[in-house]
Design an enzyme around this catalytic site. Structure first.
Site, PDB file in Angstrom:
ATOM      1  N   THR A  75       2.555  -1.796   8.939  1.00 46.77           N
ATOM      2  CA  THR A  75       2.988  -2.744   9.974  1.00 46.77           C
ATOM      3  C   THR A  75       3.240  -4.147   9.436  1.00 46.77           C
ATOM      4  OG1 THR A  75       0.695  -3.312  10.384  1.00 46.77           O
ATOM      5  CG2 THR A  75       1.643  -1.548  11.745  1.00 46.77           C
ATOM      6  N   CYS A 117       2.874  -3.369   4.042  1.00 45.96           N
ATOM      7  CA  CYS A 117       2.030  -2.244   4.447  1.00 45.96           C
ATOM      8  C   CYS A 117       2.758  -1.566   5.602  1.00 45.96           C
ATOM      9  CB  CYS A 117       0.600  -2.687   4.796  1.00 45.96           C
ATOM     10  SG  CYS A 117       0.415  -3.664   6.292  1.00 45.96           S
ATOM     11  N   HIS A 141       5.623 -30.623  10.934  1.00 42.32           N
ATOM     12  CA  HIS A 141       5.327 -29.376  10.221  1.00 42.32           C
ATOM     13  C   HIS A 141       4.334 -29.637   9.085  1.00 42.32           C
ATOM     14  CE1 HIS A 141       8.231 -27.406  12.631  1.00 42.32           C
ATOM     15  NE2 HIS A 141       9.244 -28.083  12.152  1.00 42.32           N
ATOM     16  N   ASP A 201       0.833  -1.205   0.000  1.00 46.29           N
ATOM     17  CA  ASP A 201       0.000   0.000   0.000  1.00 46.29           C
ATOM     18  C   ASP A 201       0.872   1.260   0.000  1.00 46.29           C
ATOM     19  OD1 ASP A 201       0.851   0.376   2.604  1.00 46.29           O
ATOM     20  OD2 ASP A 201      -1.127   0.128   3.533  1.00 46.29           O
ATOM     21  N   HIS A 259       9.140 -23.739   8.814  1.00 48.41           N
ATOM     22  CA  HIS A 259       8.068 -24.381   9.579  1.00 48.41           C
ATOM     23  C   HIS A 259       6.691 -24.227   8.943  1.00 48.41           C
ATOM     24  CE1 HIS A 259      10.262 -24.545  13.736  1.00 48.41           C
ATOM     25  NE2 HIS A 259      10.970 -25.055  12.761  1.00 48.41           N
TER      26      HIS A 259
HETATM   27  C1  RB5 Z   1      -2.102   2.502   6.386  1.00 47.94           C
HETATM   28  O1  RB5 Z   1      -2.012   3.756   6.977  1.00 47.94           O
HETATM   29  C2  RB5 Z   1      -1.868   1.416   7.396  1.00 47.94           C
HETATM   30  O2  RB5 Z   1      -3.009   1.199   8.138  1.00 47.94           O
HETATM   31  C3  RB5 Z   1      -1.456   0.159   6.705  1.00 47.94           C
HETATM   32  O3  RB5 Z   1      -0.297   0.388   5.958  1.00 47.94           O
HETATM   33  C4  RB5 Z   1      -1.143  -1.046   7.579  1.00 47.94           C
HETATM   34  O4  RB5 Z   1      -0.208  -0.735   8.559  1.00 47.94           O
HETATM   35  C5  RB5 Z   1      -2.278  -1.790   8.112  1.00 47.94           C
HETATM   36  O5  RB5 Z   1      -2.149  -2.835   8.737  1.00 47.94           O
END
Ligand code: RB5
Length: 154
Positions: A67, A65, A134, A8, A98
């Site tokens: 996180t 993304c 596994h 993203d 795994h």
């Molecule tokens: C976008 O701002 C953020 O929510 C996305 O990149 C991600 O971290 C969501 O899990």
């Protein structure tokens, strides 16, 4: 290895750096976007990259993304996909050894370029652990994708 990479609006800088790194290591990498800072929805990018893996257009996919959490949750909703969320070389390696995760999610707001490259390298370089425990667990994950897999008689 043939890879696709997608993410993203949090991902472009890290994605570019990873593509450069992975191509330098001899991998063929297809960039499925996004390229700009305009806000987009990470499930759309999880879907297009996972489809490329399921179709055989790529062996594996890297998803990014902010996180890594949202895009990994989205990827794991797609039947046949095992997406590991990794934040270190050890978790990257274990995602393949795994869990045989053919998709790896990382967070652009969690890892810098060096740590992200090391994490993805460890995943790509790992050898799958063929231990029956596994494989048995991976089979049980696949069974959860079927409608009657919860064991509920209701
Ligand atoms: C976008 O701002 C953020 O929510 C996305 O990149 C991600 O971290 C969501 O899990």
């Amino acid at each position: 290895m043939k890879l696709v990479i997608a993410g993203d609006h949090a991902s472009p800088a890290l994605k570019r750096s990873l593509i450069h790194h992975l191509r330098g290591r001899g991998h063929e990498v297809e960039d499925l976007g996004t390229d700009g800072e305009a806000s987009v929805d990470y499930p759309d990018y999880a879907a297009v990259a996972c489809k490329a893996v399921l179709d055989g257009r790529a062996e594996r996919a890297v998803l990014i993304c902010g996180t890594g959490i949202g895009i990994s949750i989205a990827a794991n909703k797609i039947a046949g996909i095992r997406c590991g969320l990794a934040h270190s070389p050890d978790t990257g390696r274990l995602a393949w050894e795994h869990n045989r995760a053919q998709v790896l999610a990382i967070g652009a707001r969690v890892l810098d370029a060096t740590a992200a490259s090391a994490t993805v390298d460890a995943w790509l370089d790992a050898r799958a652990d063929e231990g029956p425990r596994h494989l048995n667990r991976i089979g049980k994950i696949a069974a959860l994708e079927t409608p009657c897999s919860t064991g509920s008689k209701a």
